[in-house]
Design an enzyme around this catalytic site. Structure first.
Site, PDB file in Angstrom:
ATOM      1  CG  ASP A 190     -19.095 -17.156  86.336  1.00  0.00           C
ATOM      2  OD1 ASP A 190     -18.553 -16.277  86.855  1.00  0.00           O
ATOM      3  OD2 ASP A 190     -20.278 -17.527  86.573  1.00  0.00           O
ATOM      4  CB  SER A 191     -16.671 -19.024  89.679  1.00  0.00           C
ATOM      5  OG  SER A 191     -18.239 -18.629  89.993  1.00  0.00           O
TER       6      SER A 191
ATOM      7  CD  GLU B 156     -22.800 -22.532  90.129  1.00  0.00           C
ATOM      8  OE1 GLU B 156     -22.735 -23.766  89.712  1.00  0.00           O
ATOM      9  OE2 GLU B 156     -22.451 -21.639  89.105  1.00  0.00           O
TER      10      GLU B 156
ATOM     11  CB  CYS C 295     -22.572 -11.343  91.155  1.00  0.00           C
ATOM     12  SG  CYS C 295     -22.266 -13.197  91.025  1.00  0.00           S
ATOM     13  CB  THR C 296     -22.242 -12.950  85.670  1.00  0.00           C
ATOM     14  OG1 THR C 296     -21.164 -14.060  86.209  1.00  0.00           O
ATOM     15  CG2 THR C 296     -21.302 -11.850  84.943  1.00  0.00           C
ATOM     16  CG  HIS C 297     -23.568 -17.111  89.587  1.00  0.00           C
ATOM     17  ND1 HIS C 297     -22.123 -16.914  89.486  1.00  0.00           N
ATOM     18  CD2 HIS C 297     -23.720 -18.494  89.855  1.00  0.00           C
ATOM     19  CE1 HIS C 297     -21.618 -17.790  89.174  1.00  0.00           C
ATOM     20  NE2 HIS C 297     -22.638 -18.934  89.400  1.00  0.00           N
TER      21      HIS C 297
ATOM     22  CB  CYS D 143     -16.465 -13.983  86.602  1.00  0.00           C
ATOM     23  SG  CYS D 143     -16.306 -14.146  88.380  1.00  0.00           S
TER      24      CYS D 143
HETATM   25  N1  DGL Z   1     -20.439 -14.944  88.507  1.00  0.00           N
HETATM   26  C1  DGL Z   1     -19.324 -14.707  89.512  1.00  0.00           C
HETATM   27  C2  DGL Z   1     -19.255 -13.088  89.681  1.00  0.00           C
HETATM   28  O1  DGL Z   1     -19.758 -12.387  88.565  1.00  0.00           O
HETATM   29  C3  DGL Z   1     -19.497 -15.122  90.859  1.00  0.00           C
HETATM   30  C4  DGL Z   1     -18.271 -15.731  91.457  1.00  0.00           C
HETATM   31  C5  DGL Z   1     -18.342 -16.554  92.664  1.00  0.00           C
HETATM   32  O2  DGL Z   1     -18.291 -17.614  92.132  1.00  0.00           O
HETATM   33  O3  DGL Z   1     -18.527 -16.218  93.798  1.00  0.00           O
HETATM   34  O4  DGL Z   1     -18.520 -12.566  90.575  1.00  0.00           O
END
Ligand code: DGL
Length: 278
Positions: free
Chosen positions: A10-11, A150, A182-184, A73
């Site tokens: 992921d990011s 984050e 979004c996984t966040h 992600c």
């Molecule tokens: N967890 C990422 C997603 O599912 C976030 C991407 C980001 O860094 O913006 O889209």
């Protein structure tokens, strides 16, 4: 193949929500997780750029012997799922379709709101896949939400107001399901629940992704059956200490080794440092 790790990326921290679901369903699997914190947020970047990052990271995970790659992600799934499936030598699993399958199970009105990054929302991927699955969705871009996670601000009192301002205008009575595209965003579950109330179900892709990985490994005969608990290795392209602290907060008692990692194709160099934390 059986004893090789599952690669997940992921990011940043968001994909750890998928790692947790994998640990619940497939506890004996080793997992190598890569958080590309040096380049987050992906959702503010172009699809081409994110596709390039995703491909380099997937190659890195395969070079580390991963038997399968999970794009944990949504932004990278939107930008690069097809590309990775055609260019990477191991099976690749994305998060958009599993998330929508979970939404289809949860909705009674057949209408869901997807909240996502700008890249994911503008890509139209949720609308495309939802029409194949047979539910109606609309997508709302939520810039700044990834940063709340984050930067460790998910539990700040001000976060509820930020979430409310963005979501409230789109919460109509026909929408009974909120897809965390979004996984966040599962890490914002508390403020999100406060804003949407108990009549709206929050749905994330994590559990469905874990089931998909489980079934895929079974079909291939690659599922690890040992009774020992699998090892979790966390790699970050950003600052190790900070990543270890925030990941540790999320993972609780679970131990993980945290290392920094440079993606050769993106910046040159190999692994920079290593130490245990968690
Ligand atoms: N967890 C990422 C997603 O599912 C976030 C991407 C980001 O860094 O913006 O889209």
């Amino acid at each position: 193949m059986r004893d090789r790790p599952i690669g997940v990326f992921d990011s940043g921290l968001g994909g750890l929500t998928v790692v947790q679901a994998l640990a619940d369903l497939l506890p004996s699997e080793d997992v190598v997780y890569l958080g590309d914190t040096a380049r987050y947020p992906y959702g503010e970047r172009s699809e081409d750029e994110v596709a390039r990052f995703a491909e380099a990271i997937a190659h890195e995970l395969v070079a580390r012997d991963c038997k399968l790659v999970v794009i944990a992600c949504n932004s990278a799934t939107a930008a690069a799922l097809d590309r990775l499936r055609s260019r990477i030598d191991v099976p690749v699993v994305g998060v958009v379709e599993p998330g929508l399958r979970a939404a289809a199970k949860a909705t009674r009105t057949g209408r869901a709101l997807v909240i996502a990054t700008k890249l994911t929302a503008h890509s139209g991927v949720y609308e495309r896949v939802a029409s194949q699955i047979g539910i109606e969705v609309s997508t709302l871009a939520c810039p700044g939400f990834v940063e709340l996670v984050e930067e460790g601000r998910a539990e700040d009192p001000a976060t509820v107001a930020i979430v409310r301002e963005r979501l409230a205008p789109r919460l109509t009575s026909r929408i009974d399901t909120l897809v965390l595209g979004c996984t966040h965003f599962p890490l914002l579950a508390r403020p999100l629940s406060e804003v949407v109330g108990r009549r709206t179900t929050l749905v994330s892709s994590a559990d469905e992704v874990a089931f998909e990985v489980h079934d895929l490994l079974d079909r291939l005969g690659w599922r690890r059956t040992s009774s020992a608990r699998g090892r979790l290795t966390l790699l970050t392209t950003g600052e190790r200490a900070r990543f270890a602290l925030l990941a540790g907060r999320f993972l609780g008692a679970r131990r993980a080794e945290v290392r920094t990692c440079r993606i050769t194709a993106l910046e040159g160099g190999g692994e920079a440092a290593g130490a245990a934390a968690g």
